[in-house]
Write a protein that holds these residues in place. Structure first.
Motif, PDB file in Angstrom:
ATOM      1  N   SER A  49       0.814  -1.224   0.000  1.00  0.00           N
ATOM      2  CA  SER A  49       0.000   0.000   0.000  1.00  0.00           C
ATOM      3  C   SER A  49       0.846   1.272   0.000  1.00  0.00           C
ATOM      4  CB  SER A  49      -0.975  -0.021   1.174  1.00  0.00           C
ATOM      5  OG  SER A  49      -0.315  -0.264   2.392  1.00  0.00           O
ATOM      6  N   GLU A 150     -17.744   8.283  -2.434  1.00  0.00           N
ATOM      7  CA  GLU A 150     -16.547   7.527  -2.084  1.00  0.00           C
ATOM      8  C   GLU A 150     -16.600   7.042  -0.638  1.00  0.00           C
ATOM      9  OE1 GLU A 150     -14.176   6.541  -3.980  1.00  0.00           O
ATOM     10  OE2 GLU A 150     -14.694   7.620  -5.816  1.00  0.00           O
ATOM     11  N   LYS A 153     -18.703   3.797   0.051  1.00  0.00           N
ATOM     12  CA  LYS A 153     -18.076   2.477  -0.054  1.00  0.00           C
ATOM     13  C   LYS A 153     -17.617   1.982   1.310  1.00  0.00           C
ATOM     14  CE  LYS A 153     -16.205   3.897  -4.549  1.00  0.00           C
ATOM     15  NZ  LYS A 153     -14.959   4.171  -5.301  1.00  0.00           N
ATOM     16  N   VAL A 347     -13.458  -4.999   1.889  1.00  0.00           N
ATOM     17  CA  VAL A 347     -12.389  -4.077   1.499  1.00  0.00           C
ATOM     18  C   VAL A 347     -11.601  -4.641   0.316  1.00  0.00           C
ATOM     19  CG1 VAL A 347     -10.217  -3.027   2.241  1.00  0.00           C
ATOM     20  CG2 VAL A 347     -12.193  -3.002   3.769  1.00  0.00           C
ATOM     21  N   TRP A 350     -13.638  -4.342  -2.816  1.00  0.00           N
ATOM     22  CA  TRP A 350     -13.685  -2.924  -3.212  1.00  0.00           C
ATOM     23  C   TRP A 350     -12.426  -2.517  -3.974  1.00  0.00           C
ATOM     24  CZ3 TRP A 350     -13.361   1.123   1.328  1.00  0.00           C
ATOM     25  CH2 TRP A 350     -13.065   2.388   0.814  1.00  0.00           C
ATOM     26  N   ILE A 351     -11.259  -2.776  -3.403  1.00  0.00           N
ATOM     27  CA  ILE A 351     -10.006  -2.302  -4.005  1.00  0.00           C
ATOM     28  C   ILE A 351      -9.693  -3.058  -5.285  1.00  0.00           C
ATOM     29  CG2 ILE A 351      -7.519  -2.113  -3.646  1.00  0.00           C
ATOM     30  CD1 ILE A 351      -8.090  -1.541  -0.718  1.00  0.00           C
ATOM     31  N   GLN A 354     -12.259  -2.213  -8.139  1.00  0.00           N
ATOM     32  CA  GLN A 354     -12.039  -0.873  -8.688  1.00  0.00           C
ATOM     33  C   GLN A 354     -10.769  -0.833  -9.530  1.00  0.00           C
ATOM     34  OE1 GLN A 354     -13.035   2.259  -6.001  1.00  0.00           O
ATOM     35  NE2 GLN A 354     -11.568   3.696  -6.887  1.00  0.00           N
ATOM     36  N   PRO A 374      -7.315   2.899  -7.302  1.00  0.00           N
ATOM     37  CA  PRO A 374      -7.186   3.097  -5.846  1.00  0.00           C
ATOM     38  C   PRO A 374      -5.749   3.382  -5.416  1.00  0.00           C
ATOM     39  CG  PRO A 374      -8.513   1.149  -6.339  1.00  0.00           C
ATOM     40  CD  PRO A 374      -7.923   1.609  -7.642  1.00  0.00           C
ATOM     41  N   ALA A 382     -11.311  10.060  -2.928  1.00  0.00           N
ATOM     42  CA  ALA A 382     -11.130   8.627  -3.101  1.00  0.00           C
ATOM     43  C   ALA A 382      -9.990   8.091  -2.246  1.00  0.00           C
ATOM     44  CB  ALA A 382     -10.873   8.309  -4.573  1.00  0.00           C
ATOM     45  N   THR A 386     -10.041   5.118   1.186  1.00  0.00           N
ATOM     46  CA  THR A 386      -9.274   3.933   0.804  1.00  0.00           C
ATOM     47  C   THR A 386      -8.127   3.688   1.771  1.00  0.00           C
ATOM     48  OG1 THR A 386      -9.802   4.381  -1.520  1.00  0.00           O
ATOM     49  CG2 THR A 386      -8.053   2.806  -1.085  1.00  0.00           C
TER      50      THR A 386
END
Length: 444
Positions: A49, A150, A153, A347, A350-351, A354, A374, A382, A386
């Motif tokens: 990340s 955003e 989510k 999560v 989602w990531i 996207q 992301p 956004a 995240t």
């Protein structure tokens, strides 16, 4: 023979010498052992990340300079705003990684209520703002804006995970009505508020999160197929009633901008990737960002990455997202807490969803949905939720039973206690402490 002293090994006890000498098998064994370690998911999230975020900051600075100058702004304008958002997001990440799971569950309902209120305010004249034809922004004064969808989510992930976990604790998930109600109606409420603003891309991500929660909860195939069918029908209606969305669907795989340049963005995204080659044209040397490629620093930043860093750069980004997705799936699969399982699954869905939608649109494999990459694309609205979600994954990964035991066994690098004897004062292993060794008189 019996009594001869020869002991025969049972078959399958050890791998053959040929297998041990095979470099491919040895490499596979080492990778498997590394992935099976308790802290693997924790370190993958901690490593992937920040790398994605830092590389995204570099590419935002490179891709946004021309756009900023065309708007009579300083070349570093968008980079500075993104850096500020990343700094705030880092604080949110640390907070999310440190607070206990019970507090995350307590935050679920306030975050959901706040998201619904903000989505309603978007439609109020004088409060909501229209950007690129979609009314899904709220101005905070000056050049700062937020996009409430955003935060929807994150709200759906936390609230949905808490809801399903409580129903599992009461053993209600065996009934289909408890599986769907009120999860699906609340999701449709969020989808309706988002679609009022015309943001179909975010609506697709919310639908993916819903499916991820249902899949993790073990929804039966019939139920899952029914919800999917309803979503497909509603999506088809939304596309057929909008010429703009229908034109985007027709641009899949396009190699020519078309008679009215309706596929201009999709085609120039392919041009940027094709001109990058294997190693790229060099950081900052993109040609498409000079006005040819719309949204170069937001939705199509992956195309600029391919042009400047080449195939090596794009594969590196894909590898980082793959590592993050694997870590999230591993956290969801190994935890003993139902809430952690559903939240981590939401999560991760989602990531990864996207990222797939954004990259698929840049590659011409999917229609352009207008969703950012992301942690990578420009956009503070956004980035903040995240990074909070990444903090959730870090907290969940550290909370695994095996990970907790591994972290507890780790010795601190400084201040190790002496073996044996009663605990004395802490001795710090610094150069100054080492110099203070007892020496003979007069020796310095």
């Amino acid at each position: 023979m019996a009594g001869s002293g020869t002991v025969r090994r049972a078959p399958g006890r050890r791998p053959s010498r040929v297998s041990r000498d095979n470099p491919v098998i040895r490499f596979q064994t080492r990778v498997r052992r590394a992935l099976d370690r308790p802290l693997t998911a924790y370190y993958l999230i901690l490593g992937a990340s920040p790398l994605i975020t830092v590389l995204g900051l570099v590419m935002v600075y490179s891709a946004s300079q021309i756009t900023a100058l065309q708007m009579s702004l300083p070349g570093s304008y968008f980079f500075r705003k993104q850096f500020l958002a990343a700094s705030i997001g880092a604080l949110l990440l640390l907070v999310a990684a440190r607070i206990p799971v019970k507090l995350h569950r307590a935050f679920a309902y306030p975050i959901l209520a706040g998201s619904v209120v903000l989505l309603v305010l978007v439609q109020v004249p004088g409060i909501g703002m229209t950007v690129n034809g979609n009314q899904n922004w709220i101005s905070l004064g000056g050049s700062f804006q937020i996009q409430p969808s955003e935060f929807g989510k994150l709200a759906l992930v936390l609230w949905g995970a808490d809801l399903i976990a409580r129903k599992q604790e009461r053993r209600l998930l065996t009934q289909w009505k408890h599986m769907l109600v009120p999860l699906v109606p609340m999701t449709f409420l969020l989808l309706g508020l988002i679609m009022l603003g015309g943001d179909m891309g975010t609506a697709i991500i919310l639908t993916a999160i819903l499916f991820g929660l249902l899949w993790t909860a073990g929804a039966p195939t019939r139920l899952f197929a029914g919800v999917l069918s309803v979503a497909v029908v509603l999506s088809a209606i939304a596309i057929r009633t909008s010429p703009h969305r229908l034109a985007r669907l027709e641009c899949i795989g396009a190699t020519d901008p078309g008679p009215r340049d309706q596929c201009w963005q999709a085609v120039h995204g392919i041009y940027a990737l094709a001109s990058g080659g294997i190693f790229g044209s060099g950081l900052g040397a993109s040609v498409e960002k000079w006005g040819q490629l719309p949204e170069a620093h937001t939705d199509f930043i992956f195309a600029v990455t391919g042009e400047e860093l080449g195939l090596v750069g794009t594969l590196s980004v894909l590898a980082l997202f793959a590592a993050l997705g694997y870590a999230g799936i591993r956290v969801a699969g190994r935890t003993e807490d139902p809430f952690v399982r559903y939240a981590a699954g939401g999560v991760t869905t989602w990531i990864t969803a996207q990222a797939v939608i954004n990259i698929g649109a840049v590659l011409g494999l999917l229609p352009i949905a207008g969703v950012p990459l992301p942690l990578f694309s420009y956009g503070g609205s956004a980035l903040l939720p995240t990074m909070f979600a990444i903090g959730l994954l870090i907290a969940f990964a550290r909370d695994e039973p095996a990970a907790r035991a591994a972290l507890a066994m780790r010795q601190p690098r400084f201040g190790r206690k002496r073996a044996g004897g009663p605990p004395g004062p802490r001795r710090w292993n610094t150069m100054r402490r080492r110099a203070a060794v007892v020496r003979s008189s007069g020796e310095r």
